[in-house]
Structures are given as C-alpha cells and as structure tokens.
Design a protein around this motif. Structure first.
Motif, PDB file in Angstrom:
ATOM      1  N   ASP A  15       0.832  -1.202   0.000  1.00  0.00           N
ATOM      2  CA  ASP A  15       0.000   0.000   0.000  1.00  0.00           C
ATOM      3  C   ASP A  15       0.866   1.252   0.000  1.00  0.00           C
ATOM      4  N   VAL A  16       0.767   2.048  -1.059  1.00  0.00           N
ATOM      5  CA  VAL A  16       1.529   3.297  -1.139  1.00  0.00           C
ATOM      6  C   VAL A  16       0.608   4.516  -1.169  1.00  0.00           C
ATOM      7  N   GLY A  17      -0.665   4.301  -0.876  1.00  0.00           N
ATOM      8  CA  GLY A  17      -1.599   5.428  -0.845  1.00  0.00           C
ATOM      9  C   GLY A  17      -1.273   6.378   0.298  1.00  0.00           C
ATOM     10  N   GLU A  18      -1.496   7.655   0.086  1.00  0.00           N
ATOM     11  CA  GLU A  18      -1.164   8.664   1.090  1.00  0.00           C
ATOM     12  C   GLU A  18      -2.318   9.633   1.296  1.00  0.00           C
ATOM     13  N   ALA A  19      -2.371  10.205   2.475  1.00  0.00           N
ATOM     14  CA  ALA A  19      -3.315  11.274   2.788  1.00  0.00           C
ATOM     15  C   ALA A  19      -2.561  12.604   2.731  1.00  0.00           C
ATOM     16  N   ASP A  20      -3.297  13.692   2.871  1.00  0.00           N
ATOM     17  CA  ASP A  20      -2.686  15.015   2.883  1.00  0.00           C
ATOM     18  C   ASP A  20      -2.283  15.353   4.321  1.00  0.00           C
ATOM     19  N   TRP A  21      -1.148  14.763   4.738  1.00  0.00           N
ATOM     20  CA  TRP A  21      -0.731  14.872   6.133  1.00  0.00           C
ATOM     21  C   TRP A  21      -0.212  16.266   6.477  1.00  0.00           C
ATOM     22  N   LYS A  22      -0.523  16.709   7.690  1.00  0.00           N
ATOM     23  CA  LYS A  22       0.143  17.899   8.237  1.00  0.00           C
ATOM     24  C   LYS A  22       1.574  17.548   8.622  1.00  0.00           C
ATOM     25  N   ILE A  23       1.735  16.356   9.195  1.00  0.00           N
ATOM     26  CA  ILE A  23       3.056  15.852   9.552  1.00  0.00           C
ATOM     27  C   ILE A  23       3.136  14.412   9.052  1.00  0.00           C
ATOM     28  N   LYS A  24       4.058  14.134   8.160  1.00  0.00           N
ATOM     29  CA  LYS A  24       4.154  12.819   7.528  1.00  0.00           C
ATOM     30  C   LYS A  24       5.343  12.045   8.109  1.00  0.00           C
ATOM     31  N   LEU A  25       5.025  11.002   8.867  1.00  0.00           N
ATOM     32  CA  LEU A  25       6.052  10.251   9.580  1.00  0.00           C
ATOM     33  C   LEU A  25       5.832   8.746   9.423  1.00  0.00           C
ATOM     34  N   ASN A  26       5.300   8.327   8.288  1.00  0.00           N
ATOM     35  CA  ASN A  26       4.888   6.932   8.130  1.00  0.00           C
ATOM     36  C   ASN A  26       5.738   6.119   7.158  1.00  0.00           C
ATOM     37  N   TYR A 298       2.032  -0.013  22.503  1.00  0.00           N
ATOM     38  CA  TYR A 298       1.049   0.579  23.411  1.00  0.00           C
ATOM     39  C   TYR A 298      -0.230  -0.231  23.272  1.00  0.00           C
ATOM     40  N   ASP A 299      -0.873  -0.576  24.381  1.00  0.00           N
ATOM     41  CA  ASP A 299      -1.981  -1.527  24.311  1.00  0.00           C
ATOM     42  C   ASP A 299      -3.233  -0.980  23.619  1.00  0.00           C
ATOM     43  N   ARG A 300      -3.253   0.332  23.354  1.00  0.00           N
ATOM     44  CA  ARG A 300      -4.370   0.911  22.578  1.00  0.00           C
ATOM     45  C   ARG A 300      -3.809   1.581  21.316  1.00  0.00           C
ATOM     46  N   ALA A 301      -2.899   0.868  20.677  1.00  0.00           N
ATOM     47  CA  ALA A 301      -2.209   1.426  19.516  1.00  0.00           C
ATOM     48  C   ALA A 301      -3.166   1.770  18.377  1.00  0.00           C
ATOM     49  N   GLN A 302      -4.185   0.939  18.166  1.00  0.00           N
ATOM     50  CA  GLN A 302      -5.119   1.210  17.074  1.00  0.00           C
ATOM     51  C   GLN A 302      -5.858   2.518  17.302  1.00  0.00           C
ATOM     52  N   GLN A 303      -6.319   2.735  18.528  1.00  0.00           N
ATOM     53  CA  GLN A 303      -7.021   3.972  18.842  1.00  0.00           C
ATOM     54  C   GLN A 303      -6.083   5.185  18.768  1.00  0.00           C
ATOM     55  N   LEU A 304      -4.848   4.991  19.226  1.00  0.00           N
ATOM     56  CA  LEU A 304      -3.873   6.069  19.133  1.00  0.00           C
ATOM     57  C   LEU A 304      -3.600   6.418  17.675  1.00  0.00           C
ATOM     58  N   ASN A 305      -3.466   5.421  16.834  1.00  0.00           N
ATOM     59  CA  ASN A 305      -3.234   5.664  15.408  1.00  0.00           C
ATOM     60  C   ASN A 305      -4.392   6.425  14.783  1.00  0.00           C
ATOM     61  N   ILE A 311      -5.920  14.000  13.349  1.00  0.00           N
ATOM     62  CA  ILE A 311      -5.340  15.335  13.514  1.00  0.00           C
ATOM     63  C   ILE A 311      -4.224  15.584  12.487  1.00  0.00           C
ATOM     64  N   GLY A 312      -4.148  14.699  11.492  1.00  0.00           N
ATOM     65  CA  GLY A 312      -3.237  14.937  10.373  1.00  0.00           C
ATOM     66  C   GLY A 312      -1.805  14.492  10.564  1.00  0.00           C
ATOM     67  N   TRP A 341       4.128  15.546  17.557  1.00  0.00           N
ATOM     68  CA  TRP A 341       3.546  14.210  17.685  1.00  0.00           C
ATOM     69  C   TRP A 341       3.742  13.625  19.082  1.00  0.00           C
ATOM     70  N   ILE A 342       4.843  13.977  19.737  1.00  0.00           N
ATOM     71  CA  ILE A 342       5.022  13.513  21.119  1.00  0.00           C
ATOM     72  C   ILE A 342       3.932  14.107  22.010  1.00  0.00           C
ATOM     73  N   LYS A 343       3.647  15.389  21.822  1.00  0.00           N
ATOM     74  CA  LYS A 343       2.569  16.028  22.591  1.00  0.00           C
ATOM     75  C   LYS A 343       1.236  15.349  22.305  1.00  0.00           C
ATOM     76  N   ALA A 344       0.997  15.011  21.040  1.00  0.00           N
ATOM     77  CA  ALA A 344      -0.250  14.363  20.666  1.00  0.00           C
ATOM     78  C   ALA A 344      -0.372  12.991  21.325  1.00  0.00           C
ATOM     79  N   VAL A 345       0.711  12.237  21.357  1.00  0.00           N
ATOM     80  CA  VAL A 345       0.702  10.921  22.008  1.00  0.00           C
ATOM     81  C   VAL A 345       0.438  11.085  23.496  1.00  0.00           C
ATOM     82  N   ARG A 346       1.127  12.046  24.104  1.00  0.00           N
ATOM     83  CA  ARG A 346       0.950  12.270  25.534  1.00  0.00           C
ATOM     84  C   ARG A 346      -0.477  12.720  25.849  1.00  0.00           C
ATOM     85  N   ASP A 347      -1.028  13.607  25.041  1.00  0.00           N
ATOM     86  CA  ASP A 347      -2.392  14.092  25.266  1.00  0.00           C
ATOM     87  C   ASP A 347      -3.406  12.947  25.167  1.00  0.00           C
ATOM     88  N   PHE A 348      -3.216  12.085  24.157  1.00  0.00           N
ATOM     89  CA  PHE A 348      -4.161  10.975  23.971  1.00  0.00           C
ATOM     90  C   PHE A 348      -4.123  10.055  25.179  1.00  0.00           C
TER      91      PHE A 348
END
Length: 352
Positions: A15-26, A298-305, A311-312, A341-348
């Motif tokens: 799969d090489v499909g992409e979204a219009d990411w604000k931050i692309k780290l995949n 992380y045990d809720r990795a799917q939800q975190l993803n 949020i892009g 992204w670290i802030k986003a992970v921590r917030d979640f």
C-alpha cells in the motif's frame, strides 16, 4: 478468461496510498529536501543531460564514485532502482522452486513477497522478544534447512534494532549459502558489514539513497559484492533499468555527501531526544533504534493511530501483524514535528 500464475491472487498489495498529512512520519523518509547547494548542482547537471540518449554515462559515473569510496572495483558494484530492486533480483537469482530462503521476522515485509514471487520456500526466523537477532539460532536455521539464501536487515526495519557486526560476521563464517545484508538504514547506525565484506565472497551488501540522502523520489540503490556475484545478478536486470535522471542526481548527491553529515547527526540526536521523552510516558514501551525511526508498543495502539490520523499526523500502525501487535513505527522528523507528535501521544494517553 485470464489465467494468472498460481499464488498471485494471494499476494498482498504494498500500500503506497497517502493522505494530505500535516506531519508525515509513516514511510521513514527524510523530512528535508535537498540542501540548497546540492540542489543547485543537481539542477545544473540535469540541464545538461542528454534526454535523447539511453542511460550510460551517469550510471557509470556513480559506480566509479562508489567503487572509489569503498575501495573496490567498479565490477563489484550494481546500481538499481532502490535497494528493493537489488533484493528482488537476489531472490530471483538465488531462490526458485524447492529453494529455501531464510529471513527474520518481523522485518521488511517485502522479503516474503519476493520469496513468493520467485517461487521460493520461505523460512521466516523469529527474532527474540526484544527484536534482537540470535545469530547462532539463525545460522542453525539456515544450515538445517540447507537454504540457498539468507537475508538480514541491519539495522532492522520496522523494529529499529541493530545487528552487531560480530553477529553478522558469525553468520557469514558459518553458512555456506549466499548471504545478503540489507543496510537501508546503516548511515544512522554505528557499524556496517562493509567492514568485513572482502573476507566473504558469498556476502552481498545492499544500500539505498532513499533514507539518509533523502532521494526516495529518485529510487536509487546499489549492491556491493564479489564480481562473480554481481556478474550473475546483472543477468536478470533489464537493459537501461536505471534512468539517467535518477543516476545523475545520485551521482551529485554522493559527490556532496559531506553536506548530509550534519543532517544525519541531527536525526540521531533527535532520535535520542524522542526516546528520552517517550520513556517518560506511562504505558508506552520504546524499542532501542539505530535507524531514522522509532518503534513503540502501546496496548491501545489502534485507537492512538486513529487519533493521530484524525489530527493529520501520519504514522505506521501494524495493527495485529504477526509479532507486531499494538506496535506503531514513527519516523524521526524535524524537531518541531517531533514535539508535535510527542505532545499528541501524551495528550491521547492522558485523556484516555
């Protein structure tokens, strides 16, 4: 009615499909384009390119540079469309019906696909629970199966873990089949199999310009091996398979590779900083990395993803993939991207 070859229907699609990411780290890309001084040289070179001629001079120039840098002969070098093409051709040349190929898991997902496409018998070798490679057991697996090819990824993708040079040499010393070391991320590590390659004519080292040199769009990679090996591998490549534009760009980039030293150092420093921040977050397991990405569990990795997606922020979630359940791989980006992204992970995690 079209009759496709057996097994083709069951192969997964990369799969090489992409979204219009604000931050692309995949995708483990370098999140900076060419340095300005390199870009100027590249554009000048391309302006003089003979677009009406088949590739030749540019590829030979790149081979000459690489040979000089590694103190080998030009016939020890093969240029290809990324290290992925090198791997594919190695699997085709050394695999085949009733031939076994041993590779680690979890590792680069294309190893199994290349084995299947080449009609080979896959022998996946489980990494330890901490994703390190047990070299003795790997050697035993190769020898017991009378494999025709052994493959390792060093450092390993997607886990980021290193394979010590002493372990690579132990494998090379104790197997009799072809042995390819996939070094796509080696510029971010401390050791390279190139240090021992000349001692082992059955060994191949594969590298790419896509990661540390940020040339993912150009698709240029190379193999270094004994000339007898490169001669046989060269037989399965199509004529003119590397285009002149990509080869010319890679040639300039390699000439000016010193311009990338500070960038690579920056990624390494950010990798350590990111690691130090993540280990402070309760519930997140961080795996040591010698690459330009970091793997967390992380045990809720799917939800975190899903949260990051919404949020892009694009990261690589592995869902329930074997040996990678609840794991997410995140490219080391620029400092401000990493902070976000670290802030986003921590917030979640705090809010859920």
């Amino acid at each position: 009615m079209l009759k496709y070859r057996a097994g083709l229907k069951n192969l997964p699609t990369y799969d090489v499909g992409e979204a219009d990411w604000k931050i692309k780290l995949n995708a483990n890309e370098f999140n900076m384009n060419l340095p300005a001084v390199v870009e100027d040289r590249v554009m000048g070179r391309l302006s003089r390119l003979a677009f009406n001629r088949y590739p030749g001079i540019e590829v030979e120039s790149l081979k000459e540079q690489l040979a000089a840098a590694y103190n080998v002969q030009m016939d020890n070098i093969l240029i290809a469309n990324g290290s992925s093409e090198i791997l594919e051709k190695v699997f085709f040349c050394l695999g085949g019906r009733n031939r076994k190929i041993v590779y680690p898991q979890p590792s680069f997902s294309m190893y199994k696909i290349y084995a299947d496409l080449s009609g080979s018998i896959s022998v996946p070798f489980d990494l330890n629970d901490d994703y390190t490679l047990d070299a003795e057991k790997f050697v035993d697996t190769v020898n017991i199966n009378k494999a025709h090819l052994a493959v390792i990824c060093a450092p390993n993708n997607p886990t980021g873990t290193a394979v010590p040079l002493r372990d690579i040499e132990y494998i090379a010393q104790n197997i009799n089949c072809a042995f390819i070391v996939d070094e796509a991320y080696v510029e971010f590590a401390d050791e390279s199999a190139m240090q021992i390659l000349s001692k082992y004519p059955h060994m191949i080292v594969a590298r790419t310009f896509s990661k540390a040199y940020g040339l993912a769009a150009a698709r240029v990679g190379y193999a270094i091996a004994d000339s007898k090996v490169t001669t046989m591998l060269g037989k399965v490549f199509m004529p003119y398979h590397v285009n002149s534009l990509s080869a010319a760009v890679a040639d300039i980039v390699y000439q000016m590779r010193h311009e990338y030293e500070s960038r690579i150092s920056m990624i390494k420093a950010e990798r350590q900083r990111v690691n130090d921040e993540l280990v402070k977050i309760a519930g997140v397991k961080v795996y040591p990395s010698k690459t330009n990405f970091i793997l967390i569990k992380y045990d809720r990795a799917q939800q975190l993803n899903e949260y990051l997606y919404n949020i892009g922020i694009g990261v690589r979630s592995f869902g329930n993939a074997p040996r990678l359940d609840n794991c997410i791989r995140i490219t080391i980006g620029l400092r401000e991207e990493n902070d976000a992204w670290i802030k986003a992970v921590r917030d979640f995690i705090v809010n859920n």
